[in-house]
Design an enzyme around this catalytic site. Structure first.
Site, PDB file in Angstrom:
ATOM      1  CG  LEU A  19      -1.808  -1.259   1.346  1.00 58.37           C
ATOM      2  CD1 LEU A  19      -2.687  -1.152   2.597  1.00 58.37           C
ATOM      3  CD2 LEU A  19      -2.662  -1.487   0.115  1.00 58.37           C
ATOM      4  CG  HIS A  20       0.897   3.463  -3.355  1.00 59.69           C
ATOM      5  ND1 HIS A  20      -0.214   4.217  -3.675  1.00 59.69           N
ATOM      6  CD2 HIS A  20       0.931   2.466  -4.293  1.00 59.69           C
ATOM      7  CE1 HIS A  20      -0.794   3.737  -4.752  1.00 59.69           C
ATOM      8  NE2 HIS A  20      -0.136   2.657  -5.148  1.00 59.69           N
ATOM      9  CG  HIS A  38      -3.181   1.255  -2.122  1.00 66.49           C
ATOM     10  ND1 HIS A  38      -1.849   1.074  -2.405  1.00 66.49           N
ATOM     11  CD2 HIS A  38      -3.864   0.573  -3.079  1.00 66.49           C
ATOM     12  CE1 HIS A  38      -1.725   0.304  -3.475  1.00 66.49           C
ATOM     13  NE2 HIS A  38      -2.927  -0.002  -3.919  1.00 66.49           N
ATOM     14  CG  ASP A  52      -5.441   1.155 -11.951  1.00 65.34           C
ATOM     15  OD1 ASP A  52      -4.608   0.764 -12.768  1.00 65.34           O
ATOM     16  OD2 ASP A  52      -5.197   1.259 -10.733  1.00 65.34           O
ATOM     17  CE  LYS A  94       2.750   9.255  -3.292  1.00 64.34           C
ATOM     18  NZ  LYS A  94       3.905   9.208  -2.397  1.00 64.34           N
ATOM     19  CB  SER A 119       2.400  -1.467  -5.873  1.00 68.75           C
ATOM     20  OG  SER A 119       1.279  -1.087  -5.104  1.00 68.75           O
ATOM     21  NE  ARG A 120       2.669  -4.144 -12.287  1.00 65.47           N
ATOM     22  CZ  ARG A 120       1.359  -4.401 -12.291  1.00 65.47           C
ATOM     23  NH1 ARG A 120       0.493  -3.402 -12.280  1.00 65.47           N
ATOM     24  NH2 ARG A 120       0.917  -5.649 -12.312  1.00 65.47           N
TER      25      ARG A 120
HETATM   26  O1  PAF Z   1      -6.428  -2.135  -8.789  1.00 62.23           O
HETATM   27  C1  PAF Z   1      -6.015  -3.178  -8.225  1.00 62.23           C
HETATM   28  O2  PAF Z   1      -5.145  -3.143  -7.348  1.00 62.23           O
HETATM   29  C2  PAF Z   1      -6.615  -4.521  -8.636  1.00 62.23           C
HETATM   30  O3  PAF Z   1      -6.858  -4.570 -10.002  1.00 62.23           O
HETATM   31  C3  PAF Z   1      -7.876  -4.879  -7.823  1.00 62.23           C
HETATM   32  C4  PAF Z   1      -9.027  -3.936  -8.109  1.00 62.23           C
HETATM   33  C5  PAF Z   1      -7.562  -4.883  -6.340  1.00 62.23           C
HETATM   34  C6  PAF Z   1      -8.344  -6.298  -8.207  1.00 62.23           C
HETATM   35  O4  PAF Z   1      -7.371  -7.247  -7.934  1.00 62.23           O
END
Ligand code: PAF
Length: 282
Positions: free
Chosen positions: A33-34, A37, A150, A184, A186-187
């Site tokens: 988590l960053h 999140h 996303d 931000k 995680s990658r």
């Molecule tokens: O956005 C994400 O981190 C993932 O695609 C999710 C929505 C948690 C589903 O695994």
């Protein structure tokens, strides 16, 4: 704040909360988590009495050559982030808990998923829709929180909830950026120092596109052309796509005559990063 591993434990906890008349928010995550999140957890904490954070690297949404094995994981650190930002329960299942032997039901979508990220990640959205549907069935939240970084995923989830009459409010939350503009993710942890510097071309290209939209330019190819030229000037960057699409259909458009999403995916070395802006926000 509690961490549970099984579906039964989540259901027991949520039932207890429901018996007390409490509302429940869900923040689906793949962990590590960053601040992005954290902002989703805070939004859920603000809107709901209790917040569940799922922390599950979902194998079903990774292609065979993607980064499932190397995807960063750190539950202890995640627990601190959830606690600090007002989460009440982490659901951290093993893959076998989510996908028992003989698992064979999927949630798939024939629109929205064939564009943008769906072109280079053909099975991705089927995995996302399936796991998110399962999480919705397990937690039965009032609201669920997703980041606008996303943007295609958010549109797909909204569409799925509408198509399948899921009684859940989907809340989209703004992109959170590093001080220098990088969105931000995680990658971002995969990036070497040189790549981290090079990754700035994404937010720079986004700012360039925004400025052109702000100037009143309506020709999508002119905007994406300038953005591509900026990215291509960085030797460590390789464009997957730079596109302007209709917000509702995710289909490419030529003229900015309706609400549009400008979305980009760029490899920096081996790391694929995404960013975007909505023309309506300019
Ligand atoms: O956005 C994400 O981190 C993932 O695609 C999710 C929505 C948690 C589903 O695994």
């Amino acid at each position: 704040m509690k961490i549970v591993k099984t579906i039964a434990e989540v259901r027991t906890q949520v039932k207890e909360w429901r018996a007390q008349g409490l509302t429940v928010g869900l923040v689906p995550t793949m962990g590590y988590l960053h601040e992005g999140h954290a902002s989703l957890i805070e939004a859920s904490h603000r809107d709901n009495d209790r917040t569940v954070v799922s922390d599950f690297v979902n194998p079903m949404q990774f292609g065979p050559t993607e980064d499932l094995e190397s995807y960063p994981r750190d539950l202890e650190r995640d627990a601190q982030v959830v606690e600090e930002h007002g989460g009440d329960l982490i659901f951290n299942p093993e893959p076998e808990e989510m996908y028992h032997e003989g698992f064979s039901s999927f949630v798939d979508m024939t629109v929205l998923t064939q564009e943008l990220c769906g072109l280079s990640r053909p099975i991705h959205f089927r995995g996302v829709c399936t796991v998110v549907s399962k999480l919705f069935n397990i937690v039965k939240p009032d609201r669920a929180y997703f980041g606008k970084k996303d943007a295609q995923q958010l549109a797909v989830i909204r569409h799925m909830v509408d198509d399948l009459n899921m009684d859940i409010e989907i809340v989209g939350c703004p992109i959170i950026r590093e001080a220098d503009g990088l969105a931000k993710s995680s990658r971002n942890t995969y990036l070497s120092p040189a790549e981290r510097k090079a990754a700035l071309v994404l937010s720079q290209a986004i700012n360039l596109g925004k400025a052109m939209v702000g100037e009143g330019i309506k020709d999508a190819a002119e905007i994406t052309g300038a953005m591509k030229a900026h990215i291509n000037a960085e030797p460590l960057a390789k464009i997957d796509y730079v596109k302007i699409v209709d917000c509702a259909t995710m289909q490419q458009i030529d003229v900015l005559d309706r609400p549009a999403l400008c979305a980009i995916a760029v490899y920096i070395g081996k790391t694929r990063l995404i960013d975007n802006f909505f023309t309506e926000d300019v």
